[in-house]
Design a protein around this motif. Structure first.
Motif, PDB file in Angstrom:
ATOM      1  N   ASP A 146       1.002  -1.459  -0.035  1.00 25.82           N
ATOM      2  CA  ASP A 146       0.344  -0.190  -0.364  1.00 25.82           C
ATOM      3  C   ASP A 146       0.605   1.256  -0.190  1.00 25.82           C
ATOM      4  O   ASP A 146       0.204   2.609  -0.581  1.00 25.82           O
ATOM      5  N   VAL A 147       1.921   1.232   0.667  1.00 22.87           N
ATOM      6  CA  VAL A 147       3.061   2.427   0.813  1.00 22.87           C
ATOM      7  C   VAL A 147       3.786   2.105  -0.781  1.00 22.87           C
ATOM      8  O   VAL A 147       3.607   3.583  -1.550  1.00 22.87           O
ATOM      9  N   GLU A 148       3.783   1.573  -1.337  1.00 21.45           N
ATOM     10  CA  GLU A 148       4.164   1.327  -2.686  1.00 21.45           C
ATOM     11  C   GLU A 148       3.540   2.154  -3.592  1.00 21.45           C
ATOM     12  O   GLU A 148       4.023   2.495  -4.484  1.00 21.45           O
ATOM     13  N   ALA A 149       2.436   1.527  -3.323  1.00 20.77           N
ATOM     14  CA  ALA A 149       0.857   2.527  -4.597  1.00 20.77           C
ATOM     15  C   ALA A 149       1.712   3.921  -4.391  1.00 20.77           C
ATOM     16  O   ALA A 149       1.279   4.197  -5.109  1.00 20.77           O
ATOM     17  N   LEU A 150       1.776   4.482  -3.277  1.00 24.59           N
ATOM     18  CA  LEU A 150       1.119   5.313  -2.989  1.00 24.59           C
ATOM     19  C   LEU A 150       2.886   6.483  -3.586  1.00 24.59           C
ATOM     20  O   LEU A 150       2.672   7.185  -4.514  1.00 24.59           O
ATOM     21  N   TYR A 151       4.470   5.646  -3.132  1.00 27.61           N
ATOM     22  CA  TYR A 151       5.274   6.022  -4.185  1.00 27.61           C
ATOM     23  C   TYR A 151       4.636   6.711  -5.845  1.00 27.61           C
ATOM     24  O   TYR A 151       5.062   7.380  -6.395  1.00 27.61           O
ATOM     25  N   GLU A 152       4.197   4.928  -5.948  1.00 24.88           N
ATOM     26  CA  GLU A 152       4.246   5.311  -7.633  1.00 24.88           C
ATOM     27  C   GLU A 152       2.526   6.127  -8.329  1.00 24.88           C
ATOM     28  O   GLU A 152       3.943   6.632  -9.215  1.00 24.88           O
ATOM     29  N   MET A 153       1.812   6.145  -7.422  1.00 20.79           N
ATOM     30  CA  MET A 153       0.815   7.584  -7.812  1.00 20.79           C
ATOM     31  C   MET A 153       2.074   8.615  -8.250  1.00 20.79           C
ATOM     32  O   MET A 153       1.589   9.449  -8.683  1.00 20.79           O
ATOM     33  N   PHE A 154       2.272   9.173  -7.246  1.00 22.51           N
ATOM     34  CA  PHE A 154       3.158  10.515  -6.580  1.00 22.51           C
ATOM     35  C   PHE A 154       3.795  10.078  -7.788  1.00 22.51           C
ATOM     36  O   PHE A 154       4.186  11.327  -8.987  1.00 22.51           O
ATOM     37  N   ALA A 155       4.611   9.221  -8.060  1.00 22.45           N
ATOM     38  CA  ALA A 155       5.670   8.922  -9.183  1.00 22.45           C
ATOM     39  C   ALA A 155       5.204   9.391 -10.694  1.00 22.45           C
ATOM     40  O   ALA A 155       5.507   9.574 -10.968  1.00 22.45           O
ATOM     41  N   ARG A 156       4.485   8.642 -11.339  1.00 24.13           N
ATOM     42  CA  ARG A 156       3.111   9.136 -12.048  1.00 24.13           C
ATOM     43  C   ARG A 156       3.346  10.472 -12.384  1.00 24.13           C
ATOM     44  O   ARG A 156       3.058  11.121 -13.559  1.00 24.13           O
ATOM     45  N   ASP A 157       2.951  11.689 -11.231  1.00 25.39           N
ATOM     46  CA  ASP A 157       2.653  12.596 -11.784  1.00 25.39           C
ATOM     47  C   ASP A 157       3.468  13.872 -11.416  1.00 25.39           C
ATOM     48  O   ASP A 157       3.620  14.951 -11.798  1.00 25.39           O
ATOM     49  N   ASN A 158       4.906  12.770 -11.214  1.00 23.56           N
ATOM     50  CA  ASN A 158       6.522  13.798 -11.527  1.00 23.56           C
ATOM     51  C   ASN A 158       6.347  14.451 -10.399  1.00 23.56           C
ATOM     52  O   ASN A 158       6.895  15.441 -10.053  1.00 23.56           O
ATOM     53  N   LEU A 159       5.612  13.806  -8.817  1.00 22.14           N
ATOM     54  CA  LEU A 159       5.564  14.695  -7.375  1.00 22.14           C
ATOM     55  C   LEU A 159       6.009  13.332  -7.076  1.00 22.14           C
ATOM     56  O   LEU A 159       6.847  12.371  -7.291  1.00 22.14           O
TER      57      LEU A 159
END
Length: 290
Positions: free
Chosen positions: A211-224
């Motif tokens: 779940d934490v990894e999913a949050l990392y990836e979600m922000f990374a896809r937005d270049n955040l």
């Protein structure tokens, strides 16, 4: 530092390097320039030009370092990794003289493509020791050219930001080892381009590491940026400047995170993350980090 005086004024050269040893950069730079201008093209002049330029680089007197650095590079062999080109490349980058910077990297022997504008290439990952209000912090970054890198971590100091571009020195001062890959650590010279992304703080609760990894990836896809606070481990100077093996560990539970993102967009992404698994994910307390 010692130098074969050759045709140059012995007293000036001696005084210059005494000042150099004392790190009296204004005096060292002035005396070295005075000495080399007496015989600007004599054997050994390239060394004096280089050291004079380096002294002014240490002083952050970029126009003077540029003036003397051009003299040093003009007397140095191309394509042989001569440091005169690297030093001038840094200074030209500070002054945003991109054509000179490109020529310097090529003169040093690096495969820089031709062009006139800002250099925005992919030189791979690196680490940079940035200056913060509390001292220093090592962050991961992507190198854009031989002397600039974009920060990929959310720094702990909210005065520094995810996505900013820093200018770093050319000599590594430590290394990090991640997944078997050795990555150099360079010292920051200055903040080159500030980031407009604020640093936010939020508390998230996740039932599983995924779940934490999913949050990392979600922000990374937005270049955040997204960073769990306690994944950053403070080190003493001796350890920081050595070889440090790093592992990325993600733990579930209640976690304090730093985000590099506009507040409204961060809230939208956090809501999206929670909605995907509402029984296992939650967040609260989004606010600017202090």
């Amino acid at each position: 530092m010692r130098f074969s005086r050759g045709p140059f004024d012995a007293d000036l050269v001696s005084q210059a390097y005494q000042a150099w040893d004392a790190e009296d950069w204004p005096r060292a730079g002035e005396l070295l320039e005075r000495a080399v201008r007496q015989a600007p093209d004599a054997r050994g002049s390239d060394k004096l030009w280089f050291d004079a330029a380096l002294a002014y680089k240490f002083l952050r007197d970029w126009p003077k370092a540029y003036e003397l650095g051009r003299e040093a590079a003009a007397r140095s062999p191309r394509g042989r990794q001569d440091p005169a080109f690297w030093n001038l490349g840094i200074v030209a980058t500070v002054l945003r003289d991109w054509s000179t910077a490109r020529d310097c990297w090529q003169g040093y022997g690096l495969p820089i493509p031709p062009g006139d504008g800002e250099i925005l290439e992919d030189f791979g990952p690196t680490c940079v020791r940035i200056n913060t209000a509390g001292g220093q912090e090592v962050v991961w970054a992507q190198r854009l050219c031989p002397t600039r890198a974009r920060v990929l971590n959310v720094p702990l100091d909210p005065g520094r930001r995810f996505g900013e571009v820093v200018l770093h020195d050319g000599v590594p001062n430590g290394e990090r080892v991640f997944q078997g890959q050795q990555v150099p650590v360079f010292d920051e010279i200055l903040l080159f381009t500030a980031s407009e992304l604020p640093t936010l703080s939020v508390t998230v609760t996740a039932s599983a590491p995924d779940d934490v990894e999913a949050l990392y990836e979600m922000f990374a896809r937005d270049n955040l940026g997204a960073e769990v606070r306690d994944t950053v481990k403070p080190l003493c100077n001796c350890c920081s400047e050595g070889s440090v093996t790093q592992e990325r560990t993600v733990q579930a539970g209640r976690r304090s995170m730093l985000l590099g993102a506009p507040e409204q967009r961060a809230a939208e992404l956090l809501d999206q993350w929670r909605a995907e698994r509402p029984d296992d994910r939650s967040w609260t307390g989004l606010h600017p980090a202090t």
